[in-house]
Design a protein around this motif. Structure first.
Motif, PDB file in Angstrom:
ATOM      1  N   ASP A 149       0.824  -1.212   0.000  1.00 47.31           N
ATOM      2  CA  ASP A 149       0.000   0.000   0.000  1.00 47.31           C
ATOM      3  C   ASP A 149       0.862   1.267   0.000  1.00 47.31           C
ATOM      4  OD1 ASP A 149      -2.359  -1.490  -0.038  1.00 47.31           O
ATOM      5  OD2 ASP A 149      -2.458  -1.586   2.145  1.00 47.31           O
ATOM      6  N   GLY A 150       1.957   1.247  -0.783  1.00 52.34           N
ATOM      7  CA  GLY A 150       2.801   2.421  -0.962  1.00 52.34           C
ATOM      8  C   GLY A 150       3.935   2.576   0.035  1.00 52.34           C
ATOM      9  N   GLU A 151       4.070   1.662   1.010  1.00 52.83           N
ATOM     10  CA  GLU A 151       5.138   1.761   2.003  1.00 52.83           C
ATOM     11  C   GLU A 151       6.118   0.610   1.829  1.00 52.83           C
ATOM     12  OE1 GLU A 151       4.260   2.632   6.040  1.00 52.83           O
ATOM     13  OE2 GLU A 151       2.366   3.597   5.508  1.00 52.83           O
ATOM     14  N   PHE A 152       7.422   0.935   1.797  1.00 49.03           N
ATOM     15  CA  PHE A 152       8.458  -0.080   1.625  1.00 49.03           C
ATOM     16  C   PHE A 152       8.835  -0.702   2.964  1.00 49.03           C
ATOM     17  CE2 PHE A 152       8.940   2.012  -2.416  1.00 49.03           C
ATOM     18  CZ  PHE A 152       9.279   0.969  -3.261  1.00 49.03           C
ATOM     19  N   THR A 153       9.167  -1.991   2.908  1.00 53.03           N
ATOM     20  CA  THR A 153       9.623  -2.716   4.083  1.00 53.03           C
ATOM     21  C   THR A 153      10.542  -3.845   3.646  1.00 53.03           C
ATOM     22  OG1 THR A 153       8.930  -3.824   6.122  1.00 53.03           O
ATOM     23  CG2 THR A 153       7.648  -4.306   4.136  1.00 53.03           C
ATOM     24  N   LEU A 154      11.350  -4.324   4.566  1.00 53.65           N
ATOM     25  CA  LEU A 154      12.232  -5.453   4.322  1.00 53.65           C
ATOM     26  C   LEU A 154      11.814  -6.564   5.273  1.00 53.65           C
ATOM     27  CD1 LEU A 154      16.064  -5.331   4.038  1.00 53.65           C
ATOM     28  CD2 LEU A 154      14.893  -7.089   5.327  1.00 53.65           C
ATOM     29  N   LYS A 155      11.397  -7.699   4.737  1.00 52.40           N
ATOM     30  CA  LYS A 155      10.909  -8.792   5.570  1.00 52.40           C
ATOM     31  C   LYS A 155      11.208 -10.133   4.897  1.00 52.40           C
ATOM     32  CE  LYS A 155       8.500  -6.231   8.582  1.00 52.40           C
ATOM     33  NZ  LYS A 155       9.256  -5.026   8.500  1.00 52.40           N
ATOM     34  N   GLU A 156      11.054 -11.207   5.682  1.00 53.82           N
ATOM     35  CA  GLU A 156      11.130 -12.560   5.130  1.00 53.82           C
ATOM     36  C   GLU A 156       9.796 -12.875   4.452  1.00 53.82           C
ATOM     37  OE1 GLU A 156      11.316 -17.185   6.551  1.00 53.82           O
ATOM     38  OE2 GLU A 156      12.154 -15.671   7.898  1.00 53.82           O
ATOM     39  N   TYR A 157       9.862 -13.494   3.288  1.00 57.75           N
ATOM     40  CA  TYR A 157       8.687 -13.787   2.470  1.00 57.75           C
ATOM     41  C   TYR A 157       8.214 -15.213   2.731  1.00 57.75           C
ATOM     42  CZ  TYR A 157       6.072 -14.710  -1.860  1.00 57.75           C
ATOM     43  OH  TYR A 157       5.119 -15.050  -2.775  1.00 57.75           O
ATOM     44  N   GLN A 158       6.898 -15.381   2.948  1.00 51.90           N
ATOM     45  CA  GLN A 158       6.290 -16.706   3.068  1.00 51.90           C
ATOM     46  C   GLN A 158       4.952 -16.698   2.326  1.00 51.90           C
ATOM     47  OE1 GLN A 158       7.285 -19.651   4.449  1.00 51.90           O
ATOM     48  NE2 GLN A 158       9.255 -18.722   4.923  1.00 51.90           N
TER      49      GLN A 158
ATOM     50  N   VAL B 137       0.038 -13.852   1.664  1.00 56.35           N
ATOM     51  CA  VAL B 137       1.488 -13.810   1.815  1.00 56.35           C
ATOM     52  C   VAL B 137       1.757 -13.267   3.212  1.00 56.35           C
ATOM     53  CG1 VAL B 137       3.591 -12.608   1.081  1.00 56.35           C
ATOM     54  CG2 VAL B 137       2.003 -13.501  -0.630  1.00 56.35           C
ATOM     55  N   TRP B 138       2.708 -13.876   3.892  1.00 55.95           N
ATOM     56  CA  TRP B 138       3.160 -13.362   5.178  1.00 55.95           C
ATOM     57  C   TRP B 138       4.500 -12.687   4.976  1.00 55.95           C
ATOM     58  CZ3 TRP B 138       0.191 -13.251   9.421  1.00 55.95           C
ATOM     59  CH2 TRP B 138      -0.910 -14.113   9.484  1.00 55.95           C
ATOM     60  N   LEU B 139       4.654 -11.492   5.507  1.00 55.22           N
ATOM     61  CA  LEU B 139       5.930 -10.799   5.549  1.00 55.22           C
ATOM     62  C   LEU B 139       6.360 -10.812   7.007  1.00 55.22           C
ATOM     63  CD1 LEU B 139       5.191  -7.881   3.099  1.00 55.22           C
ATOM     64  CD2 LEU B 139       6.441  -9.989   2.641  1.00 55.22           C
TER      65      LEU B 139
ATOM     66  N   LYS C 184       4.182  -9.676  12.429  1.00 56.91           N
ATOM     67  CA  LYS C 184       4.054 -10.233  11.086  1.00 56.91           C
ATOM     68  C   LYS C 184       2.973  -9.464  10.338  1.00 56.91           C
ATOM     69  CE  LYS C 184       3.054 -14.547  11.984  1.00 56.91           C
ATOM     70  NZ  LYS C 184       2.831 -15.999  11.827  1.00 56.91           N
ATOM     71  N   ILE C 185       3.159  -9.348   9.026  1.00 56.13           N
ATOM     72  CA  ILE C 185       2.172  -8.664   8.184  1.00 56.13           C
ATOM     73  C   ILE C 185       1.504  -9.704   7.298  1.00 56.13           C
ATOM     74  CG2 ILE C 185       1.810  -6.926   6.387  1.00 56.13           C
ATOM     75  CD1 ILE C 185       4.415  -5.580   7.425  1.00 56.13           C
ATOM     76  N   ARG C 186       0.184  -9.807   7.418  1.00 57.97           N
ATOM     77  CA  ARG C 186      -0.583 -10.710   6.556  1.00 57.97           C
ATOM     78  C   ARG C 186      -1.089  -9.897   5.377  1.00 57.97           C
ATOM     79  NH1 ARG C 186      -6.275 -13.126   6.618  1.00 57.97           N
ATOM     80  NH2 ARG C 186      -5.942 -15.150   5.613  1.00 57.97           N
ATOM     81  N   VAL C 187      -0.666 -10.287   4.177  1.00 56.63           N
ATOM     82  CA  VAL C 187      -1.047  -9.546   2.978  1.00 56.63           C
ATOM     83  C   VAL C 187      -2.064 -10.374   2.212  1.00 56.63           C
ATOM     84  CG1 VAL C 187      -0.238  -8.436   0.875  1.00 56.63           C
ATOM     85  CG2 VAL C 187       1.263  -8.528   2.877  1.00 56.63           C
ATOM     86  N   THR C 188      -3.272  -9.842   2.101  1.00 56.87           N
ATOM     87  CA  THR C 188      -4.350 -10.506   1.379  1.00 56.87           C
ATOM     88  C   THR C 188      -4.617  -9.754   0.076  1.00 56.87           C
ATOM     89  OG1 THR C 188      -5.940  -9.206   2.657  1.00 56.87           O
ATOM     90  CG2 THR C 188      -5.411 -11.412   3.492  1.00 56.87           C
ATOM     91  N   LYS C 189      -5.558 -10.276  -0.689  1.00 57.37           N
ATOM     92  CA  LYS C 189      -5.855  -9.707  -2.007  1.00 57.37           C
ATOM     93  C   LYS C 189      -6.358  -8.261  -1.945  1.00 57.37           C
ATOM     94  CE  LYS C 189      -6.792 -14.170  -4.054  1.00 57.37           C
ATOM     95  NZ  LYS C 189      -7.772 -15.055  -4.660  1.00 57.37           N
ATOM     96  N   ASP C 190      -6.854  -7.831  -0.780  1.00 55.84           N
ATOM     97  CA  ASP C 190      -7.373  -6.469  -0.670  1.00 55.84           C
ATOM     98  C   ASP C 190      -6.271  -5.419  -0.475  1.00 55.84           C
ATOM     99  OD1 ASP C 190      -6.941  -7.575   1.911  1.00 55.84           O
ATOM    100  OD2 ASP C 190      -8.203  -6.018   2.812  1.00 55.84           O
ATOM    101  N   LYS C 191      -5.003  -5.867  -0.341  1.00 60.55           N
ATOM    102  CA  LYS C 191      -3.885  -4.940  -0.206  1.00 60.55           C
ATOM    103  C   LYS C 191      -3.050  -4.962  -1.472  1.00 60.55           C
ATOM    104  CE  LYS C 191      -3.492  -5.236   4.749  1.00 60.55           C
ATOM    105  NZ  LYS C 191      -2.618  -5.454   5.887  1.00 60.55           N
ATOM    106  N   GLN C 192      -2.417  -3.839  -1.767  1.00 56.24           N
ATOM    107  CA  GLN C 192      -1.516  -3.767  -2.918  1.00 56.24           C
ATOM    108  C   GLN C 192      -0.130  -4.193  -2.466  1.00 56.24           C
ATOM    109  OE1 GLN C 192      -1.668   0.207  -4.524  1.00 56.24           O
ATOM    110  NE2 GLN C 192      -3.195  -0.422  -6.020  1.00 56.24           N
TER     111      GLN C 192
END
Length: 104
Positions: A51-60, A68-70, A79-87
């Motif tokens: 959603d326009g913000e950069f981060t460095l994380k492990e990808y799962q 996707v989990w960051l 942990k950041i849970r990324v679902t289809k509703d997020k860019q």
């Protein structure tokens, strides 16, 4: 041959991601090599834009839950849970890191 537009070197600053296989940014000024031509695999460290913000994380990639989990390895972050509703844009996969050992 490696094309310059696919390989980036980024200087990082401040306390951010510490732990596991990547122990960087403790004093700032650390450097990572980011390969923009690679597709991320589980366990890779990535530079991601959510959603326009950069981060460095492990990808799962979690196929079962369709997300996707960051994953941070700094206990101060969740942990950041990324679902289809997020860019989500995976800007690149970190392939090398250089850690500054000597303080100023």
């Amino acid at each position: 041959a490696i094309m310059a537009e696919k390989l980036k070197i980024i200087s990082l600053g401040g306390l951010n991601e510490i732990g596991k296989n990547l122990t960087v940014y403790e004093y700032g000024g650390d450097i990572v090599v980011v390969d923009r031509s690679l597709e991320p695999r589980n366990g890779d460290y990535v530079v991601a834009c959510i959603d326009g913000e950069f981060t460095l994380k492990e990808y799962q990639l979690d196929r079962q839950n369709e997300c996707v989990w960051l994953i941070p390895h700094n206990p101060n972050y969740e942990k950041i849970r990324v679902t289809k509703d997020k860019q989500l844009l995976i800007w690149g996969v970190i392939t090398y890191s250089v850690h500054k050992c000597r303080r100023k």
